[in-house]
Design a protein around this motif. Structure first.
Motif, PDB file in Angstrom:
ATOM      1  N   UNK A   1       4.194   5.505  -5.360  1.00  0.00           N
ATOM      2  CA  UNK A   1       4.243   5.467  -6.825  1.00  0.00           C
ATOM      3  C   UNK A   1       3.286   6.497  -7.418  1.00  0.00           C
ATOM      4  N   UNK A   2       2.076   6.556  -6.853  1.00  0.00           N
ATOM      5  CA  UNK A   2       1.102   7.546  -7.329  1.00  0.00           C
ATOM      6  C   UNK A   2       1.612   8.963  -7.091  1.00  0.00           C
ATOM      7  N   UNK A   3       2.194   9.183  -5.908  1.00  0.00           N
ATOM      8  CA  UNK A   3       2.736  10.505  -5.605  1.00  0.00           C
ATOM      9  C   UNK A   3       3.916  10.826  -6.517  1.00  0.00           C
ATOM     10  N   UNK A   4       4.732   9.809  -6.781  1.00  0.00           N
ATOM     11  CA  UNK A   4       5.877   9.965  -7.677  1.00  0.00           C
ATOM     12  C   UNK A   4       5.411  10.423  -9.057  1.00  0.00           C
ATOM     13  N   UNK A   5       4.375   9.764  -9.571  1.00  0.00           N
ATOM     14  CA  UNK A   5       3.842  10.129 -10.888  1.00  0.00           C
ATOM     15  C   UNK A   5       3.200  11.510 -10.865  1.00  0.00           C
ATOM     16  N   UNK A   6       2.494  11.821  -9.777  1.00  0.00           N
ATOM     17  CA  UNK A   6       1.849  13.130  -9.661  1.00  0.00           C
ATOM     18  C   UNK A   6       2.886  14.251  -9.697  1.00  0.00           C
ATOM     19  N   UNK A   7       3.972  14.051  -8.952  1.00  0.00           N
ATOM     20  CA  UNK A   7       5.035  15.064  -8.922  1.00  0.00           C
ATOM     21  C   UNK A   7       5.706  15.173 -10.293  1.00  0.00           C
ATOM     22  N   UNK A   8       5.923  14.039 -10.946  1.00  0.00           N
ATOM     23  CA  UNK A   8       6.533  14.063 -12.278  1.00  0.00           C
ATOM     24  C   UNK A   8       5.662  14.821 -13.272  1.00  0.00           C
ATOM     25  N   UNK A   9       4.353  14.589 -13.196  1.00  0.00           N
ATOM     26  CA  UNK A   9       3.425  15.308 -14.085  1.00  0.00           C
ATOM     27  C   UNK A   9       3.477  16.805 -13.797  1.00  0.00           C
TER      28      UNK A   9
ATOM     29  N   UNK B   1       0.834  -1.207   0.000  1.00  0.00           N
ATOM     30  CA  UNK B   1       0.000   0.000   0.000  1.00  0.00           C
ATOM     31  C   UNK B   1       0.868   1.256   0.000  1.00  0.00           C
ATOM     32  N   UNK B   2       1.925   1.226   0.818  1.00  0.00           N
ATOM     33  CA  UNK B   2       2.841   2.368   0.862  1.00  0.00           C
ATOM     34  C   UNK B   2       3.530   2.560  -0.481  1.00  0.00           C
ATOM     35  N   UNK B   3       3.944   1.454  -1.092  1.00  0.00           N
ATOM     36  CA  UNK B   3       4.616   1.530  -2.383  1.00  0.00           C
ATOM     37  C   UNK B   3       3.687   2.110  -3.447  1.00  0.00           C
ATOM     38  N   UNK B   4       2.425   1.650  -3.448  1.00  0.00           N
ATOM     39  CA  UNK B   4       1.453   2.173  -4.417  1.00  0.00           C
ATOM     40  C   UNK B   4       1.204   3.659  -4.200  1.00  0.00           C
ATOM     41  N   UNK B   5       1.096   4.033  -2.924  1.00  0.00           N
ATOM     42  CA  UNK B   5       0.869   5.445  -2.609  1.00  0.00           C
ATOM     43  C   UNK B   5       2.054   6.297  -3.052  1.00  0.00           C
TER      44      UNK B   5
ATOM     45  N   UNK C   1      13.697   0.081  -0.355  1.00  0.00           N
ATOM     46  CA  UNK C   1      14.378   1.365  -0.222  1.00  0.00           C
ATOM     47  C   UNK C   1      13.420   2.437   0.286  1.00  0.00           C
ATOM     48  N   UNK C   2      12.165   2.361  -0.156  1.00  0.00           N
ATOM     49  CA  UNK C   2      11.179   3.347   0.279  1.00  0.00           C
ATOM     50  C   UNK C   2      10.975   3.307   1.786  1.00  0.00           C
TER      51      UNK C   2
END
Length: 221
Positions: free
Chosen positions: A77-85, A71-75, A216-217
């Motif tokens: 990952x979503x935040x990672x993509x949001x910031x990249x966008x 769940x943490x990894x998915x969260x 690592x996360x």
């Protein structure tokens, strides 16, 4: 005799009590000896049950941790993509703004060039009018005949032209100063946009080329 019989009975009772004590002692040890296998079996069974229970708890804990990490990894990952966008959008906006600034800067430089040419032209026109004005003024002082009125009109016309040229020259110089200030502001803004793009593209996005692994996360590596 009666005394002998009594003595014999007392000895018999004493032996009987001793025998009973021996039997009781042997019987107690025998029962304990016979119960040892049962005790060992129960102890072993208890250990096995306890081990099974602990393993079940451990397995449940591992499953819960795996679910939590996922769940943490998915969260993340979503935040990672949001910031990249967000970074991509900002870089696109900054690039558009930078291109627009460069276009305006090019036009401003062209305006500066044309204004400088205009100023040179006005200065030359003023210089060209000064000599005829002096000639006309000299002739006006010396002439007292019929052409006098025409000379007066000529002098006034030249003076009016010079006045207008000076006004235009002043306006052109003010315009040039404004254009130079605009150019400086555009240069400064362009410098900021260029630095912003460099930081976003090379520094920020350079560090975000890959998404970190789940261990690592959560700080395992």
């Amino acid at each position: 005799s009666n005394r002998a019989v009594q003595h014999e009975l007392e000895r018999y009772v004493s032996d009987k009590v001793t025998a009973q004590r021996i039997d009781h002692h042997l019987s107690h040890h025998l029962r304990n000896a016979l119960s040892l296998p049962d005790s060992w079996s129960k102890f072993t069974d208890d250990n096995i049950l306890h081990s099974q229970s602990e393993r079940a708890v451990s397995h449940k804990l591992r499953d819960e941790i795996k679910i939590l990490l996922k769940a943490m990894s998915n969260k993340m990952w979503n935040q990672f993509n949001t910031v990249n966008v967000a970074f991509t959008n900002r870089m696109s906006e900054t690039t558009d703004a930078k291109n627009s600034l460069q276009t305006h800067l090019a036009k401003t430089l062209q305006e500066i060039f044309q204004t400088e040419m205009l100023i040179d032209s006005l200065k030359k026109a003023l210089s060209d009018k000064e000599c005829p004005l002096k000639v006309a003024q000299t002739r006006l002082e010396l002439c007292r005949d019929n052409p006098h009125q025409r000379l007066v009109g000529e002098v006034r016309e030249i003076e009016d032209t010079i006045h207008k040229l000076r006004e235009r020259l002043m306006e052109a110089e003010i315009t040039l100063q404004t254009l130079v200030k605009t150019k400086d502001a555009l240069d400064h803004d362009l410098s900021i946009k260029a630095k912003s793009l460099f930081l976003d593209q090379e520094k920020c996005m350079g560090m975000r080329k890959s998404f970190p692994s789940t261990p690592r996360l959560v700080g395992y590596t």
